[in-house]
Design a protein around this motif. Structure first.
Motif, short mmCIF file in Angstrom:
data_model
loop_
_atom_site.label_atom_id
_atom_site.label_comp_id
_atom_site.label_asym_id
_atom_site.label_seq_id
_atom_site.Cartn_x
_atom_site.Cartn_y
_atom_site.Cartn_z
N SER A 30 39.08 55.78 47.47
CA SER A 30 39.39 56.74 46.41
C SER A 30 40.82 56.57 45.92
N ILE A 31 41.71 56.15 46.80
CA ILE A 31 43.10 55.87 46.41
C ILE A 31 43.26 54.35 46.38
N ASN A 32 43.49 53.82 45.20
CA ASN A 32 43.57 52.37 45.10
C ASN A 32 44.42 51.96 43.92
N TYR A 33 44.62 50.68 43.85
CA TYR A 33 45.41 50.05 42.78
C TYR A 33 44.55 48.94 42.21
N MET A 34 44.49 48.87 40.87
CA MET A 34 43.78 47.76 40.24
C MET A 34 44.67 47.17 39.16
N GLY A 35 44.57 45.88 39.02
CA GLY A 35 45.43 45.22 38.05
C GLY A 35 44.77 44.04 37.39
N TRP A 36 45.38 43.63 36.30
CA TRP A 36 44.99 42.41 35.60
C TRP A 36 46.14 41.41 35.73
N TYR A 37 45.80 40.22 36.17
CA TYR A 37 46.74 39.13 36.26
C TYR A 37 46.22 38.00 35.38
N ARG A 38 47.09 37.07 35.05
CA ARG A 38 46.64 35.92 34.27
C ARG A 38 47.36 34.67 34.74
N GLN A 39 46.68 33.55 34.52
CA GLN A 39 47.24 32.27 34.89
C GLN A 39 46.94 31.26 33.80
N ALA A 40 47.99 30.76 33.19
CA ALA A 40 47.87 29.72 32.17
C ALA A 40 47.99 28.35 32.85
N PRO A 41 47.47 27.31 32.22
CA PRO A 41 47.55 25.96 32.82
C PRO A 41 48.99 25.58 33.14
N GLY A 42 49.21 25.12 34.37
CA GLY A 42 50.54 24.68 34.77
C GLY A 42 51.51 25.79 35.09
#
Length: 113
Positions: A30-42
């Motif tokens: 019920s208590i949590n953290y969510m995120g969006w990450y990204r990774q570009a080539p290189g």
């Protein structure tokens, strides 16, 4: 074990918009953290935006004012609304969940004319 499934990526022209979704299933705290990450080539994976179960948000400077993270706790789903997209936003976008340190499989976002 929590499973994360992302959707909503694709090809969009500069200035366009996309909305990513991340649906979590399994044993959700019920208590949590969510995120969006990204990774570009290189490049290394980087934080784009995050949100706690209480609704506190955090954004990378490069996306402030253009991206909005939100969540629907009833659906265990996190969204990333991306507006005014730029070619430098091109990357694989990953959903992340704590406290389990779980990652989704990623969804490709390509911004190109």
């Amino acid at each position: 074990q929590v499973q994360l499934v992302e959707s909503g990526g694709g090809l969009v022209q500069p200035g366009g918009s996309l909305r990513l979704s991340c649906a979590a299933s399994g044993s959700i705290f019920s208590i949590n953290y969510m995120g969006w990450y990204r990774q570009a080539p290189g490049k290394e994976r980087e934080l784009v935006a995050s949100i706690t179960s209480g609704g506190s948000t955090n954004y990378a400077d490069s996306v402030k004012g253009r991206f909005t993270i939100s969540r629907d706790n009833a659906k265990n789903t996190v969204y990333l609304q991306m507006n005014s997209l730029k070619p430098e936003d091109t990357a694989v976008y990953y959903c992340y969940y704590l406290p389990e340190d779980s990652w989704g499989q990623g969804t490709q976002v390509t911004v190109s004319s």
